[in-house]
Every structure is written in structure tokens, then in C-alpha cells.
Write an enzyme that holds these catalytic residues in place. Structure first.
Site, PDB file in Angstrom:
ATOM      1  N   PHE A 185       0.861  -1.192   0.000  1.00 31.25           N
ATOM      2  CA  PHE A 185       0.000   0.000   0.000  1.00 31.25           C
ATOM      3  C   PHE A 185       0.892   1.235   0.000  1.00 31.25           C
ATOM      4  O   PHE A 185       1.758   1.381   0.863  1.00 31.25           O
ATOM      5  CB  PHE A 185      -0.923   0.015   1.226  1.00 31.25           C
ATOM      6  CG  PHE A 185      -1.879   1.182   1.189  1.00 31.25           C
ATOM      7  CD1 PHE A 185      -3.039   1.116   0.430  1.00 31.25           C
ATOM      8  CD2 PHE A 185      -1.604   2.354   1.883  1.00 31.25           C
ATOM      9  CE1 PHE A 185      -3.913   2.207   0.364  1.00 31.25           C
ATOM     10  CE2 PHE A 185      -2.478   3.440   1.816  1.00 31.25           C
ATOM     11  CZ  PHE A 185      -3.630   3.360   1.069  1.00 31.25           C
ATOM     12  N   ASP A 240       9.414   2.726   1.606  1.00 35.66           N
ATOM     13  CA  ASP A 240       8.248   3.483   2.082  1.00 35.66           C
ATOM     14  C   ASP A 240       8.111   3.229   3.583  1.00 35.66           C
ATOM     15  O   ASP A 240       7.650   2.175   4.013  1.00 35.66           O
ATOM     16  CB  ASP A 240       6.990   3.006   1.325  1.00 35.66           C
ATOM     17  CG  ASP A 240       5.716   3.684   1.811  1.00 35.66           C
ATOM     18  OD1 ASP A 240       5.738   4.322   2.882  1.00 35.66           O
ATOM     19  OD2 ASP A 240       4.679   3.562   1.127  1.00 35.66           O
ATOM     20  N   LYS A 289       2.991  10.094   8.669  1.00 35.37           N
ATOM     21  CA  LYS A 289       2.317   9.624   9.887  1.00 35.37           C
ATOM     22  C   LYS A 289       2.930  10.133  11.197  1.00 35.37           C
ATOM     23  O   LYS A 289       2.613  11.225  11.646  1.00 35.37           O
ATOM     24  CB  LYS A 289       2.218   8.098   9.869  1.00 35.37           C
ATOM     25  CG  LYS A 289       1.225   7.572   8.792  1.00 35.37           C
ATOM     26  CD  LYS A 289       0.926   6.121   9.009  1.00 35.37           C
ATOM     27  CE  LYS A 289       0.066   5.515   7.910  1.00 35.37           C
ATOM     28  NZ  LYS A 289      -1.354   5.590   8.144  1.00 35.37           N
TER      29      LYS A 289
HETATM   30  C1  LIG Z   1       3.095   2.327   3.803  1.00 39.70           C
HETATM   31  C2  LIG Z   1       2.158   3.447   3.512  1.00 39.70           C
HETATM   32  N1  LIG Z   1       2.445   4.303   2.513  1.00 39.70           N
HETATM   33  C3  LIG Z   1       1.641   5.331   2.216  1.00 39.70           C
HETATM   34  C4  LIG Z   1       0.478   5.556   2.917  1.00 39.70           C
HETATM   35  C5  LIG Z   1      -0.408   6.719   2.549  1.00 39.70           C
HETATM   36  O1  LIG Z   1      -0.292   7.692   3.536  1.00 39.70           O
HETATM   37  P1  LIG Z   1      -1.407   8.865   3.631  1.00 39.70           P
HETATM   38  O2  LIG Z   1      -2.689   8.209   4.042  1.00 39.70           O
HETATM   39  O3  LIG Z   1      -0.846   9.798   4.669  1.00 39.70           O
HETATM   40  O4  LIG Z   1      -1.479   9.492   2.295  1.00 39.70           O
HETATM   41  C6  LIG Z   1       0.141   4.694   3.970  1.00 39.70           C
HETATM   42  C7  LIG Z   1      -1.108   4.886   4.718  1.00 39.70           C
HETATM   43  O5  LIG Z   1      -1.565   4.049   5.449  1.00 39.70           O
HETATM   44  C8  LIG Z   1       0.996   3.609   4.274  1.00 39.70           C
HETATM   45  O6  LIG Z   1       0.722   2.753   5.262  1.00 39.70           O
END
Ligand SMILES: Cc1ncc(COP(=O)(O)O)c(C=O)c1O
Length: 397
Positions: free
Chosen positions: A139, A224, A253
Site C-alpha cells: 500500500f 516506504d 504519519k
Molecule cells: C506504507 C504506507 N504508505 C503510504 C500511505 C499513505 O499515507 P497517507 O494516508 O498519509 O497518504 C500509507 C497509509 O496508510 C501507508 O501505510
């Protein structure tokens, strides 16, 4: 406003992109949240791994209030004193030798990474070198490019056509990755532990093997760390459990403990692919968000949060493994999933836990995710386990 007024107005005027749980929160303090009727909950989800220092941490709250009265925002057309200090702190935590672009969310941090590696790939390998390989089950966000990067084809269906240039391979299958890395690939992008995909750690040695393959094929490695960053897994960053150095690291986050902020770090040579005008963000790295993040890092360093996540995570994992109804526990530090026995539905157990005052979520239909604040006390861990045990008993009865 009553709970039912809030739910009704939300249904009328907020676009329904979430299936919300019917609870309305008004206040938080440390590990606890309080709903509109004054009921207390232990928050073992922390707004999806955001509030790592607990709700309304006084040092962060004071920094935000002070900065709000001093200077909240100037455009990135001008300098401010906070953004470069934050960039230097992040560079040091990642391992040094790079630079940072600031955004406002995880998806935006990844969007920046995707643009950057495409630019770098094309400058170094020609026009066709723009493909990014990610893992099935990953994700990476909800914008069009990060949705295309996300390895969950069922989420793509409704939004075709998505941007071109993304390939997905089975996680842990180094042969599949090798086959995918042709001359048109500029980068591999991986979470160091699948968060939204079900809290699945990478197989031992996989990240090292990916790094070696990226070096051999001259492909950029993007990690990521949006969900795993800032101590959550027991290291400052999830990749630090392995013996690798990524070329690009994305974060968001927990960096703001609730203040929206995202960041994309890249080692200098990759960062050089961007020039003035290549990318931008009105709010990214503004004084208010940067000040909040600096305060977050101060507290995190003073509290040695990676170590605390390791110790508390081991206690929580052991207690979960001993629960009747839990078939297995996976994850790292304080990002854990409890896989339930086959007679239990994670959504039903999660709802029963909420009733009893514990917030967790069903990360898959059969597994419950736990991501409490990294400053969680042993008493709170024990109380959460008691509630989860009671919830499972109730569901089975
Ligand atoms: C690994 C990862 N990357 C990207 C995102 C996307 O982040 P945002 O919701 O702040 O756009 C998330 C959200 O849960 C995530 O867990």
C-alpha cells in the site's frame, strides 16, 4: 453536539469514502481517547500509527501553540528557520548524505519519490526508463500514481486508466523481481513491513537481496516508511533491521504526531535530479508543521522510542500469543497483528473490543492490528490484553 447529531450530519455532508465505526471522539490524552459521552478507550491504533507519542503530548502541543502565535506559514518561495533544521535531523536519522522534500501526507511523500526516481531514471537511462516495481499486497497511497504503485489490483478497477509504468511482483520472490527488472525500470519501491497489507514482515535477507539486485541493475531502491518510521518497529526506520542503505526513504504519519506532514529523503545524487520547478507544495515544510515535527523528534530521542517499542512490543507479542483465540502473532516492535483462530471474525472481535473500551482494527478479515503509542505503559498493555481476552470470550459465547 450529540453522537447521533454528528453521525447524521457526517452522513449528509461528508463524502462517504470511509465505512466509519459509530463512535465520536472529542478528546485524547496519552494512550486514552474519550468519546462525546465521556467514555474512555485505550487507543491501540493511534490514528493508524500516527500518534506515536500519545494524544495531545504536552511538549508537541506547546510547540504548536507557540508556533501558531509566532509564524504558521510562509511560502516555499522564501526560507524559514525550521524546515532546514528538520531536514538535517531527518537526514541524520536515515544515515546521512541526503536531502529532504517536505509534503503533507504519506501519499504525497511517495508521489514525490515516484517523480524523483522517474526523473533520475530518465536522466541516467533514457526516455523509457520510468517503470517502478512494487510488491503485490503493498500500500503506497490513494493519489493516482500511488494507487497505481499500490499492489492491490482490486483497488485499481474503478479508477482506470491509471498512470502507466508500474509493475507488481510477489513479495519475497527474488527471482520474480529479477525477471521484472529490465532496462525500463528505474526503481523498486518497498515497505519494510507490509502495513495495510496485513502487517507482514519481509522474509529474512530479502531486503539485502533486493539491494544487491538494484545495485547490479543500477536501479534506485525506495523504502516506504510511512507506517513503519520513527521507532514503530523497534528501529528508527524499518529498513534498519536489515543491512541496507536505501536511495530514497519516504515518511509521514508519526513525524507530526497528528500534525499533517510528509517527507521524502533522497541521497544527494538522486536528489540532484530535481531542479527548481520540478516539484512543489504550498504547505510542505511550513513553519507550523516543521516546528511540530522538531518537537516530536526531541521527545522521541529523549524517550528512546525505538528501544521502548522493542521492549513493549516483545511484552505485547508474548501476551497476545498466550491468548485463547489467537493462532499466531506477526509484526515488529509495536506494529503487530494477531491472527485469530478460524472460528473468529476479526471485525466482530474488533467491534466487541471497542464496546469494552479498546481501539484496534481488523487489518484483514482474520487478523487484528495493534499499534499503541510507543510510550504505552505496561499497565496499559496488560489492560488491553484483558479487554481483548474478554472480547474474544464474549464473541464465542
Ligand atoms: C506504507 C504506507 N504508505 C503510504 C500511505 C499513505 O499515507 P497517507 O494516508 O498519509 O497518504 C500509507 C497509509 O496508510 C501507508 O501505510
Amino acid at each position: 453536539m450529540t453522537a447521533s447529531d454528528a453521525v447524521t450530519l457526517d452522513a449528509e455532508r461528508v463524502i462517504g469514502t470511509y465505512t466509519r465505526v459509530p463512535v465520536v471522539f472529542v478528546r485524547g490524552s496519552g494512550t486514552c481517547l474519550y468519546d462525546v459521552d465521556g467514555k474512555e478507550y485505550l487507543d491501540f491504533l493511534t490514528g493508524l500509527a500516527v500518534v506515536s507519542l500519545g494524544h495531545s503530548h504536552p511538549v508537541v502541543a506547546d510547540a504548536i501553540a507557540d508556533q501558531a502565535r509566532t509564524l504558521m506559514h510562509v511560502s516555499n518561495l522564501y526560507y524559514n528557520t525550521l524546515q532546514p533544521r528538520l531536514a538535517a535531523r531527518l537526514d541524520a536519522l536515515v544515515g546521512g548524505g541526503g536531502r529532504v522534500f517536505f509534503a503533507n501526507s504519506g501519499a504525497e511523500a511517495n508521489e514525490c519519490a515516484i517523480k524523483l526516481v522517474r526523473r533520475y531514471g530518465q536522466l541516467n537511462g533514457g526516455h523509457d526508463r520510468f517503470h517502478v516495481v512494487t510488491a503485490l499486497g503493498s500500500f503506497h497511497g490513494r493519489t493516482l500514481a500511488t494507487l497505481a504503485a499500490t499492489g492491490q489490483p482490486e483497488k485499481h478497477e474503478a479508477f482506470q486508466p491509471l498512470p502507466d509504468g508500474f509493475r507488481h511482483v510477489a513479495l519475497g520472490d527474488i527471482g520474480a523481481l529479477e525477471a521484472a527488472l529490465d532496462g525500463r525500470v528505474c526503481a523498486v519501491m518497498l515497505e519494510p513491513l507490509l502495513g495495510e497489507g496485513g502487517v507482514h514482515p519481509l522474509p529474512d535477507g530479502y531486503l539485502e537481496a533486493v539491494r544487491a539486485l538494484c545495485d547490479e541493475r543500477e536501479v534506485v531502491l525506495v523504502v516506504d516508511e510511512v507506517q513503519t518510521g520513527f521507532g514503530r518497529t523497534g528501529e528508527w526506520f524499518g529498513f534498519q533491521h536489515a543491512d541496507v542503505r536505501p536511495d530514497v526513504v519516504t515518511m509521514a504519519k508519526a513525524l507530526g504526531n497528528g500534525m499533517p506532514i510528509g517527507a521524502c529523503w533522497a541521497r544527494d545524487e538522486v536528489a540532484d535530479a530535481f531542479r527548481p520547478g520540478s516539484h512543489g507544495s504550498t504547505f510542505g515544510g511550513q513553519p507550523l508543521a516543521s516546528r511540530a515535527a522538531l518537537a516530536v523528534l526531541d521527545v522521541m530521542e529523549a524517550e528512546a522510542v525505538p528501544e521502548r517499542a522493542r521492549v513493549s512490543g516483545a511484552r505485547l507479542a508474548a501476551a497476545l500469543a498466550g491468548l485463547d483465540g489467537v493462532a499466531g502473532v506477526r509484526g515488529a516492535g509495536l506494529l503487530l497483528a494477531a491472527e485469530l483462530d478460524s472460528d473468529l471474525d476479526a471485525r466482530v472481535v474488533t467491534a466487541a473490543s471497542l464496546e469494552l473500551g479498546l481501539i484496534v482494527n481488523a487489518v484483514t478479515p482474520t487478523a487484528i492490528r495493534l499499534a499503541p503509542p510507543l510510550l504505552v505503559s505496561d499497565d496499559e498493555l496488560d489492560a488491553a490484553i484483558e479487554i481483548l481476552a474478554a472480547a474474544i470470550t464474549e464473541v464465542r459465547a
